[in-house]
Design a protein around this motif. Structure first.
Motif, PDB file in Angstrom:
ATOM      1  N   UNK C 289      43.635   9.508  70.486  1.00  0.00           N
ATOM      2  CA  UNK C 289      44.130   9.457  71.796  1.00  0.00           C
ATOM      3  C   UNK C 289      45.532   9.965  72.025  1.00  0.00           C
ATOM      4  N   UNK C 290      46.165  10.542  72.727  1.00  0.00           N
ATOM      5  CA  UNK C 290      47.524  10.863  73.155  1.00  0.00           C
ATOM      6  C   UNK C 290      47.534  10.501  74.662  1.00  0.00           C
ATOM      7  N   UNK C 291      48.322   9.441  74.818  1.00  0.00           N
ATOM      8  CA  UNK C 291      48.385   9.029  76.374  1.00  0.00           C
ATOM      9  C   UNK C 291      49.473  10.129  77.111  1.00  0.00           C
ATOM     10  N   UNK C 292      49.520   9.989  78.524  1.00  0.00           N
ATOM     11  CA  UNK C 292      50.219  10.724  79.274  1.00  0.00           C
ATOM     12  C   UNK C 292      51.721  10.858  78.796  1.00  0.00           C
ATOM     13  N   UNK C 293      52.363  11.934  78.928  1.00  0.00           N
ATOM     14  CA  UNK C 293      53.761  12.129  78.787  1.00  0.00           C
ATOM     15  C   UNK C 293      54.310  11.629  77.368  1.00  0.00           C
ATOM     16  N   UNK C 294      53.563  11.554  76.164  1.00  0.00           N
ATOM     17  CA  UNK C 294      53.942  11.292  75.185  1.00  0.00           C
ATOM     18  C   UNK C 294      54.321  12.616  74.179  1.00  0.00           C
ATOM     19  N   UNK C 295      55.192  12.445  73.196  1.00  0.00           N
ATOM     20  CA  UNK C 295      55.680  13.635  72.717  1.00  0.00           C
ATOM     21  C   UNK C 295      55.581  13.280  71.307  1.00  0.00           C
ATOM     22  N   UNK C 296      55.090  14.327  70.208  1.00  0.00           N
ATOM     23  CA  UNK C 296      54.838  14.306  68.799  1.00  0.00           C
ATOM     24  C   UNK C 296      55.934  15.408  68.272  1.00  0.00           C
ATOM     25  N   UNK C 297      56.931  15.031  67.634  1.00  0.00           N
ATOM     26  CA  UNK C 297      57.770  16.009  66.666  1.00  0.00           C
ATOM     27  C   UNK C 297      56.732  16.645  65.962  1.00  0.00           C
ATOM     28  N   UNK C 298      57.299  17.762  65.331  1.00  0.00           N
ATOM     29  CA  UNK C 298      56.425  18.639  64.587  1.00  0.00           C
ATOM     30  C   UNK C 298      56.132  18.171  63.082  1.00  0.00           C
ATOM     31  N   UNK C 299      55.325  18.795  62.196  1.00  0.00           N
ATOM     32  CA  UNK C 299      54.981  18.642  60.880  1.00  0.00           C
ATOM     33  C   UNK C 299      54.774  17.042  60.516  1.00  0.00           C
ATOM     34  N   UNK C 300      54.173  16.432  61.366  1.00  0.00           N
ATOM     35  CA  UNK C 300      53.528  15.112  61.018  1.00  0.00           C
ATOM     36  C   UNK C 300      52.179  14.905  61.183  1.00  0.00           C
ATOM     37  N   UNK C 301      51.658  14.019  60.682  1.00  0.00           N
ATOM     38  CA  UNK C 301      50.009  13.678  60.697  1.00  0.00           C
ATOM     39  C   UNK C 301      49.797  12.219  61.185  1.00  0.00           C
ATOM     40  N   UNK C 302      48.759  12.536  62.293  1.00  0.00           N
ATOM     41  CA  UNK C 302      48.232  11.297  63.014  1.00  0.00           C
ATOM     42  C   UNK C 302      46.854  11.101  62.470  1.00  0.00           C
ATOM     43  N   UNK C 303      46.741   9.892  62.033  1.00  0.00           N
ATOM     44  CA  UNK C 303      45.463   9.632  61.503  1.00  0.00           C
ATOM     45  C   UNK C 303      44.281   9.487  62.444  1.00  0.00           C
TER      46      UNK C 303
END
Lengths: 359, 359, 359
Positions: C289-303
């Protein structure tokens, strides 16, 4: 339909490739030096395409841009690999190396050699609605259901995709590409400008005064100027100026869902990553980078080559060359020092700061 | 094409102006007092347009709204300048002053006098597709490639630009303006509502329950209500309610790329700046300001005249009149005190807090 | 026009309902247990619709999902209420209870029973432009002013709304729904995929190298894969891959104004709330789950099952099951401890940390 089917890049349903090319031709277009064992050089085939290191075969070109993928390089089946000088020795003996100090740029050129932009098919779709006095170069293409306003001028080789709305008086320079569903008004575009689908350029900015019965609109009487080579991402919005122009300098690239407020001015070759926003009347020098989701308030100046980090909130001027991040913005080093400091401090409530518990 | 050409506001390729007007007429429309030397008043021409202080000539009107630009006022060539009472003395002798306690409002009115909204050209473009039972006032305009659903009602003087999609049953009040590529469904609009290009109004909200085989959609059965005078920016999105209505109060203004979740309710004359988001079922009082990139979680209440700062993350109710900023939101003063405190503290690792190094 | 008129959900101008249904039928479709006094069960009518607790009448079904609304339950006039087992006793005697351990899911199903998705009306609008070799199932619908590219394949029961642009070679699985003004290229869609109005899928990603004369475009040669059941919100943007595919796993739901960069991969049943952004080549496991207005940079992994909080800035990998928030991201507990700690500390400048004043 089973959609998880894997394919290499360049699925022929969607892409048309040129080639084949021999190694010398690729080296030339990449500005790279051709290296390899005599056997590899002698045996190098004519190359038919590109692929990632892990799936490339002998007729394909690959590249290494990141030290992290060195193990893949050593095991690649690619017939040619673009690498930096430091990694030439890691290229397998069966492959030729295309050695470049700027391997990613070399890659851009080799990939573009195989996959040049699709040619423009000149002509105006019969469904398009063309306004009086519009001048459309015969080498330009206008797609289905476009509406081209009065006195619009469209240059040579311009490609306008479907469902585009271009308001009266707009001018578009040669070889520009306008994506589907773009809306473009009160704007002058240079050459080689690219607008991705859904970009909104030239609508009125967010300007109003507070009156006795609510807000009253301030007419927005400026334009949008996009200089040569500007690119704007999908669904981004650039408002026209209120009393001067909103201007994006030559070669600047804006990603998707970016907002540019009225009267803002960007210098040459600025980068604005997705979901970032620049408020009205703010000015950027050349080569400024704004990372994703950053926001700049209005009426400030960002110096040349400054870099604004992701999610940064910039509330005041930033000096040329500075690296800032955080909300409010501060130097990178200070930001991360503060974060680490607070983390350490908050973990040890009995020491140093927490009077409630320590006292 | 050389696009960096400068022009004043009101480039005649894009804008049509009214006028000329004499000083008394402008003072009247601005609600301003006319002042100046006898010579200036006697010599005042009929004014033909507007311009910034630094480029205005004797037949143009300019304005000063910001003390920062006082030096420009003293050297302006403008024939008339709108100023606050405090700055009347700085208006050059050759110019007349239009004195107003609300100079920006006066400016809005003078600029609108020269540049009123373009007149609506009544009529339905022959390419438009009109649904059965739609009632379109004969004074309204419907642009090329619009699709108007069944039973839609469009009021007097409404202007609908090109490529607009209006779903069945939608109602649009008099003198509203709907920009190109807008998509509008399950919605009732008051009078003088403005939607800029690409706004999406009335699509289903983000509602689903978790079932044994994944997510299951919850039908979204409410509507969107936009009261009189509401304005919505380019590419903004307003979801319809799930079980009640999503409602934007009269006179509220939303900027570009704003998101409004289902069931949200905004009071009168709220301001929501670009890239801000309001989650489902949250309620705002009247005159609330939400600055750029701020986010509000769902199911909270924001009191009348509260101000939410840029990039603020609001996780709980905000009292009427409060000024908050930060993520999570806190009072302005507390936020900036915390920032300053941490900055100072982290700079001095040997004092006060950093046991790792100081110990 | 007076637009603040209130109506229940399901305004008949916009929605068509099925029914009536008796209580046993609703219990069956909801997977709920039917409970109530003998009188209530005997007297239960055939139900004609749904409504919130506070406005529902004897022929309407309502539900309670949040303890906060218990007072409304006790006073409701609804003829039937969906509740969790814990609240059965609070259902008024005149009403029947539909008891479910997952009342929101039961509600989704009951509401969908009354308001199923509108049926697709097969056929191709005469204004649509269809490319050579396109295969459109006869049970599919294609709206006005659509442009369907060459060799496009559209499955059974697909509904394509107005003004949609579908590029050459795209494939769309059965029962998918494509909203107005969507632009779709270089993409393969599974079954039951939903795209809300203005979504941009498959345009080129943000890829370029720095050359001697500015930026040079890196060809974007991958595709977008949307697996079965994926939903994408209004005006969201998903770039196609550069050298591999951008992939959204089955059942995932993206809200409005979301950005997905090239080569990103989402697992099954991920949730991405409005205005969040995922940068290029980042990979998410299932049920993230990614909540509103969150940002993830590139080339990473989310379990798998990780939860990223609103406005979170994720700069490195996140473990499976982790809850993170803040910018930079940190565990929820740590974030709120830091916030509370700093607040407390900054309030007491004479104690513990502020050498400038305390010293």
């Amino acid at each position: 339909m089973h959609v998880r089917e894997e394919s290499g890049p360049g699925d022929t349903r969607f892409f048309v490739s040129d080639g084949p090319f021999d190694a010398a031709e690729l080296a030339r277009c990449a500005g790279a030096e051709l290296r390899g064992s005599d056997a590899a050089l002698a045996g190098a085939p004519r190359f038919s395409g590109i692929a990632p290191l892990q799936s490339a075969g002998p007729a394909q070109v690959s590249f290494l841009d990141n030290r992290r993928y060195l193990p893949l390089l050593e095991e690649t089946g690619a017939g040619a690999v673009i690498v930096a000088p430091a990694f030439v020795d890691k290229v397998p003996a069966h492959a030729v190396a295309l050695v470049s100090k700027t391997p990613y740029l070399a890659w851009a050129r080799v990939a573009s050699r195989f996959y040049p932009p699709p040619p423009v098919k000149p002509g105006i779709h019969p469904t398009a609605v063309i306004g009086e006095g519009a001048q459309i170069d015969p080498s330009a293409a206008v797609g289905a259901f476009c509406v081209i306003g009065e006195r619009v001028r469209i240059g040579a080789g311009v490609c306008i995709d479907t469902h585009v709305m271009i308001g009266d008086g707009v001018e578009i320079g040669a070889r520009s590409r306008i994506g589907s569903h773009v809306c473009l008004s009160h704007a002058l575009l240079g050459e080689r400008v690219t607008l991705l689908p859904g970009a909104r350029i030239g609508q009125e900015g967010f300007g109003f005064a507070t009156g006795p019965d609510g807000f009253e609109t301030v007419p927005q009487l400026g334009r949008v100027i996009l200089e040569d080579g500007v690119e704007v991402g999908a669904n981004s919005t650039i408002d026209r100026g209120s009393i001067r122009d909103t201007l994006i300098g030559a070669g600047s690239r804006l990603d998707n869902l970016v907002q540019i407020g009225h009267n803002a001015r960007l210098g040459r070759c600025c980068i604005v990553v997705s979901q970032a926003g620049i408020s009205g009347s703010t000015e950027l020098g050349d080569f400024v980078t704004i990372a994703a989701q950053a926001g700049l308030i209005g009426h400030i100046r960002i110096g040349t080559k400054a870099r604004i980090g992701a999610q940064c909130g910039v509330m005041s001027d930033v000096e040329a060359g500075a690296d800032v991040i955080g909300s409010p913005a501060m130097p990178f080093r200070e930001f991360f020092r503060n974060v680490a400091f607070l983390r350490r401090l908050a973990k040890k409530p009995a020491q140093g700061g927490d009077g409630d518990k320590a006292g």
